[in-house]
Design a protein around this motif. Structure first.
Motif, short mmCIF file in Angstrom:
data_model
loop_
_atom_site.label_atom_id
_atom_site.label_comp_id
_atom_site.label_asym_id
_atom_site.label_seq_id
_atom_site.Cartn_x
_atom_site.Cartn_y
_atom_site.Cartn_z
N ARG A 15 0.69 -1.31 0.08
CA ARG A 15 0.12 -0.09 -0.13
C ARG A 15 0.93 1.29 0.02
O ARG A 15 1.87 1.35 0.64
N ASP A 67 2.23 4.88 -2.76
CA ASP A 67 2.33 5.43 -4.31
C ASP A 67 3.07 4.29 -5.23
O ASP A 67 4.19 4.01 -4.95
N LYS A 68 2.31 4.10 -6.45
CA LYS A 68 2.77 3.16 -7.24
C LYS A 68 4.19 3.39 -7.94
O LYS A 68 5.05 2.49 -8.04
N ASP A 75 -7.10 -4.46 -3.05
CA ASP A 75 -7.08 -3.53 -1.90
C ASP A 75 -6.91 -1.93 -2.24
O ASP A 75 -5.87 -1.83 -3.18
N LYS A 76 -7.76 -1.31 -1.64
CA LYS A 76 -7.65 0.12 -2.10
C LYS A 76 -6.39 0.78 -1.72
O LYS A 76 -5.83 0.46 -0.61
N GLY A 77 -5.72 1.48 -2.58
CA GLY A 77 -4.59 2.05 -2.32
C GLY A 77 -3.35 1.21 -2.45
O GLY A 77 -2.17 1.82 -2.18
N ALA A 78 -3.50 -0.17 -2.89
CA ALA A 78 -2.41 -0.95 -3.00
C ALA A 78 -2.08 -1.34 -4.26
O ALA A 78 -3.09 -1.49 -5.19
N TRP A 79 -1.03 -1.85 -4.53
CA TRP A 79 -0.43 -2.47 -5.81
C TRP A 79 0.33 -3.50 -5.75
O TRP A 79 0.78 -3.81 -4.90
#
Length: 263
Positions: A182, A184-185, A208-212
């Motif tokens: 989680r 910034d990408k 997952d929100k905000g995760a990459w």
């Protein structure tokens, strides 16, 4: 006839001592050639005679192979009434009747249902404890679950050979680590690419929100999990998952037959 080269089986020349070689081998072809009007017992008796098993040993050998192949309950059943799984068992029993040192099985689980596949796989593993078992198959998942050594042949040449774990080290450009973070990408991608030993990083989306998610390719398939966790925590990102990604035999097959790289 062979154009060139030579082959030996159990120390015997295949061309000069072909009869001896044939006695050393048991063979189950893909299309199991059974006489469906015979009973299991009649067929095994017939195959024992074809293989020149001494008459005073035939009864003993039949008893041994029916136990090994789990055929005791089907001994007096006509082959035509058996399921495909049991027919494969009969084929294996016939290939074992003369007690060969080497078994060659061509697609032994083709056309079987999942339960039958497990039964035949377990039987082959048991046989492999006492004999050399060679399986020819394009079902690479089955090969991975059954065999302790793999040879991949492309256009008549061996392009890879080794244990499944050894072969997994020859796949280039495959992500061997997956990380879900989680944060910034762009920042996380730059961070991962800056870690010593990381060759490339590919980003994929997750729920997952905000995760990459990040596919991480390392040099020589190194396990950098500890280092990755340390760097992510240092930069105050939240790591949700990290795990090693296993390489399948299908991917190995594609790699070595495409590049024709010798191992």
């Amino acid at each position: 006839a062979a154009d060139s080269g030579e082959a030996h089986v159990a120390g015997h020349d295949c061309f000069k001592e072909s009869k001896i070689v044939r006695r050393k081998i048991g063979y189950l072809p893909e299309n199991n050639p059974l006489y469906l009007d015979m009973t299991v017992l009649e067929y095994l008796q017939y195959m024992a005679e074809l293989h020149d098993v001494p008459k005073n040993k035939i009864r003993e050998r039949i008893k041994e192979v029916i136990v090994d192949c789990g055929l005791s309950e089907k001994l007096h059943k006509a082959l035509g009434t058996l399921s495909k799984g049991y027919r494969q068992r009969v084929g294996l029993a016939a290939s074992l009747i003369h007690n060969p040192d080497i078994l060659i099985l061509d697609e032994p689980t083709v056309g079987l249902d999942p339960n039958q596949i497990v039964e035949i796989r377990n039987l082959i593993k048991e046989l492999g404890k006492e004999k050399t078992v060679i399986i020819c198959s394009h079902n690479l998942t089955e090969i991975e679950l059954t065999c302790n050594r793999v040879i991949i042949i492309n256009k008549g040449k061996i392009v890879a050979s080794g244990t499944p774990s050894e072969l997994k080290n020859i796949v280039n450009g495959h992500a061997n680590l997956k990380v879900i973070v989680r944060g910034d990408k762009t920042d996380v991608t730059m961070l991962l690419r800056g870690i010593d030993g990381v060759k490339e990083v590919f980003v994929f989306s997750v729920k997952d929100k905000g995760a990459w998610g990040y596919d991480v390719v390392t040099l020589k398939r190194r396990d950098l999990r500890e280092k990755i966790i340390e760097k992510i925590l240092e930069n105050e990102f939240k790591i949700l998952e990290i795990y090693k990604e296993s390489v399948s035999l299908e991917e190995i097959f594609n790699e070595v037959t495409r590049t024709n790289t010798l191992l």
